[in-house]
Design a protein around this motif. Structure first.
Motif, PDB file in Angstrom:
ATOM      1  N   VAL A 240     -11.251   1.404  14.937  1.00 16.37           N
ATOM      2  CA  VAL A 240     -10.909   2.350  13.894  1.00 16.37           C
ATOM      3  C   VAL A 240      -9.339   2.423  13.507  1.00 16.37           C
ATOM      4  O   VAL A 240      -9.041   2.524  12.192  1.00 16.37           O
ATOM      5  N   THR A 241      -8.673   2.186  14.393  1.00 14.91           N
ATOM      6  CA  THR A 241      -7.254   2.252  14.164  1.00 14.91           C
ATOM      7  C   THR A 241      -6.940   0.930  13.266  1.00 14.91           C
ATOM      8  O   THR A 241      -6.061   1.328  12.311  1.00 14.91           O
ATOM      9  N   GLN A 242      -7.448  -0.118  13.299  1.00 14.82           N
ATOM     10  CA  GLN A 242      -7.247  -1.222  12.526  1.00 14.82           C
ATOM     11  C   GLN A 242      -7.664  -0.794  11.160  1.00 14.82           C
ATOM     12  O   GLN A 242      -7.025  -1.257  10.277  1.00 14.82           O
ATOM     13  N   LEU A 243      -8.704  -0.231  11.085  1.00 13.03           N
ATOM     14  CA  LEU A 243      -9.419   0.116   9.621  1.00 13.03           C
ATOM     15  C   LEU A 243      -8.464   1.031   8.944  1.00 13.03           C
ATOM     16  O   LEU A 243      -8.205   1.106   7.746  1.00 13.03           O
ATOM     17  N   PHE A 244      -7.958   1.901   9.716  1.00 10.98           N
ATOM     18  CA  PHE A 244      -6.999   2.922   9.208  1.00 10.98           C
ATOM     19  C   PHE A 244      -5.622   2.197   8.607  1.00 10.98           C
ATOM     20  O   PHE A 244      -5.355   2.493   7.705  1.00 10.98           O
ATOM     21  N   ASN A 245      -5.160   1.352   9.464  1.00 10.15           N
ATOM     22  CA  ASN A 245      -3.929   0.781   8.839  1.00 10.15           C
ATOM     23  C   ASN A 245      -4.283  -0.012   7.972  1.00 10.15           C
ATOM     24  O   ASN A 245      -3.238  -0.050   6.765  1.00 10.15           O
ATOM     25  N   LEU A 246      -5.413  -0.908   7.751  1.00  8.91           N
ATOM     26  CA  LEU A 246      -5.562  -1.739   6.488  1.00  8.91           C
ATOM     27  C   LEU A 246      -5.749  -0.787   5.385  1.00  8.91           C
ATOM     28  O   LEU A 246      -5.263  -1.235   4.070  1.00  8.91           O
ATOM     29  N   ALA A 247      -6.480   0.462   5.603  1.00  6.77           N
ATOM     30  CA  ALA A 247      -6.752   1.230   4.385  1.00  6.77           C
ATOM     31  C   ALA A 247      -5.253   1.889   3.757  1.00  6.77           C
ATOM     32  O   ALA A 247      -4.854   1.786   2.623  1.00  6.77           O
TER      33      ALA A 247
END
Ligand SMILES: Cc1cc2nc3c(=O)[nH]c(=O)nc-3n(C[C@H](O)[C@H](O)[C@H](O)COP(=O)(O)OP(=O)(O)OC[C@H]3O[C@@H](n4cnc5c(N)ncnc54)[C@H](O)[C@@H]3O)c2cc1C
Length: 508
Positions: A240-247
């Protein structure tokens, strides 16, 4: 019917420390369950391996928890689990494609992704056939097929994002074959009937293999018949951390678009702004419609997304559990991180479950050369907490003693002697709260007040995954983001082929 070779016609082992066939009992309890209210997430939950098992496991943990609160937004997302962050991820992509500027704010009651998604079992595996007959009877075969399609779509999208961004190591992704044990003939028959029904309806089950007791013993250790198929496990908080950063990165590519996060910011109320309270309208922004109240201040927004899962009814009281009502019930789950007694060369790194999915576990990849014996993440034992099954328990600051004992006894009883020590104490143990619905399917779409059957313009929800979230949340968040972008651009949303219509709030 498909056959599993060499299975005796009886329960396979009497010493397993969990009661079998508990789904019907749980369903009966669920149907009669009621509550007066649903609380906000409790502060200071038990420490989970995913949040505290490594220093800096949660780099976004306290982001935006002090200082000024953002005052205005186009979209406020309540909840920083995989649904909330998934919605932000998909909005970033779709808004960019549609040429829309969006100011999106994520509000989280606790630390970033600390509630369930950061406290769960870590399995990312699509269900291919379980529940197929029930779904077909209730919603029709086409919808049953779509339920499988959503899971396949969600898992393959997440794997694609992880792999195309070279994040496999960062999220500890382990892909490969998993096995589900059958503890009884009844459980096995049930699986086979769903398998046959799904296969006859054209679902691709070519990956599924049935293993006899001896085959399972030789390959994985436990001496039970099993079914083996493709599955994944990972570090959910890191995903979820990676998804937030990508968003965030994608929002920053469009001038005027922005994604921000305020943790430690519980939303206590959402109410309609009066015309006079809507303030000065910036030409480029959507009119503010909703006033979002938090102990840290107020935010005005055009759109509100409820990505609050177990806690959804706190802000939307018509979802408070009551018999015969389509509601969301908080249900507490428990997990331990415990060390095997044998080395990682002897125990295959794979995901597993048993007893109709009540217990689920996997061995963590070895990351450290000094770590010879693998750490196993094991969740479940709710059926050992009878009579309550933890229904209605929203307190994840404490543990259930019966579940603790059962989880400690489980692996030594299921695996051959010597693989797990009966005296081994878990290295960590935690609870987390899931949001269950009567049908076990989430609500996705515009918020609709069932008493008046009116759509609450500008409020949306994706919640109620009933403990089976990772293979569904991200896909549901994608459908929700599509619906929102269609509304913002005054277009009609066309549902993707993989999305089950019976999840939609508009068809419930
Ligand atoms: C013990 C346990 C084990 C599990 N194991 C698995 C598994 O192995 N595989 C799997 O697929 N699923 C598993 N699940 C289920 C999975 O974790 C959930 O389905 C998933 O987390 C749902 O994601 P979500 O983002 O919708 O909700 P959540 O992860 O619950 O996130 C909701 C967020 O909203 C926040 N929030 C709520 N109300 C407010 C408010 N008023 N203001 C601000 N913030 C608010 C919460 O703090 C939380 O961060 C497990 C769950 C638990 C509890």
């Amino acid at each position: 019917m498909a056959q599993i070779p060499l299975i005796p016609n009886q329960d396979f082992k009497s010493s397993i420390p969990v009661p079998l066939h508990q789904h019907i009992t749980e369903e009966r309890l669920f149907a009669a369950f009621s509550r007066d209210s649903v609380p906000l997430p409790y502060p200071n939950p038990t420490k989970a391996f995913w949040t505290h098992g490594e220093p800096d496991a949660n780099p976004l943990g306290k982001v935006g928890s002090v200082g000024n609160l953002t005052a205005n937004a186009d979209v406020v997302i309540i909840g920083s689990g995989i649904t909330g962050v998934g919605a932000a991820y998909h909005l970033a992509k779709l808004a960019q494609q549609a040429g829309l500027k969006l100011d999106v704010v994520v509000l989280e009651a606790r630390d970033f992704c600390n509630p369930p998604q950061g406290r769960n079992g870590g399995h990312l595996t699509p269900v291919l056939s379980q529940g197929f007959r029930a779904n077909s009877q209730r919603y029709g075969v086409v919808e049953a097929i779509k339920s499988v399609a959503l899971e396949n779509h969600t898992v393959s999208s997440l794997l694609h994002i992880i792999r195309s961004n070279n994040k496999e190591e960062d999220v500890d992704l382990v892909s490969g074959h998993r096995f589900d044990l059958f503890f009884s003939k009844e459980e096995e028959n049930d699986f086979l009937l769903d398998y046959d029904a799904a296969k006859m309806s054209g679902v691709n089950l070519s990956d599924i293999r049935f293993l006899s007791q001896d085959e399972t013993r030789n390959k994985y250790g436990p001496q039970f018949p099993s079914v083996s198929y493709f599955g994944n496990n990972l570090w959910p908080l890191k995903l979820v951390t990676q998804l937030f950063n990508l968003a965030k990165e994608r929002f920053s590519l469009t001038s005027g678009s922005h994604l921000s996060l305020h943790t430690q910011t519980p939303v206590t109320k959402v109410s309609l702004l009066s015309e006079s309270d809507r303030g000065e309208q910036d030409d480029n922004r959507y009119p503010r419609r909703w006033l979002i109240e938090t102990p840290r201040g107020l935010i005005r927004s055009h759109i509100v997304i409820h990505a609050t899962n177990a806690y959804a009814a706190h802000l939307l009281p018509f979802l408070i559990p009551s018999p015969g009502k389509d509601s969301i019930v908080p249900v507490r789950g428990q997990v331990i991180a415990t060390r095997a007694a044998i080395s990682s060369q002897e125990i295959i790194n794979t995901s597993s479950s048993a007893n109709d999915g009540f217990e689920y576990w996997f061995s963590r990849p070895i990351k450290n050369v000094d770590e010879d014996k693998p750490l196993i993440i094991l969740g479940g034992a709710r059926e050992a907490t009878a009579p309550g099954f933890e229904l209605g328990v929203a307190d994840d600051t404490t543990l259930n003693e019966n579940a603790s004992k059962t989880l400690r006894d489980f692996l030594p009883a299921v695996y051959p002697e010597g693989w797990f020590s009966k005296d081994q104490q878990p290295e960590m143990e935690w609870t987390g709260v899931m949001g269950f619905t009567e049908s076990r399917n989430p609500f996705v779409g515009p918020v609709i007040d069932p008493s008046t059957k009116t759509t609450i313009e500008g409020q949306y929800i994706a919640a109620g995954y009933s403990g089976h979230g990772m293979p569904r949340t991200f896909g549901c968040a994608e459908a929700l983001a599509q619906i929102i972008i269609a509304d913002l651009t005054n277009k009609t949303w066309t549902s993707p082929k993989w999305f089950p219509q019976h999840f939609l709030t508009t068809s419930r």
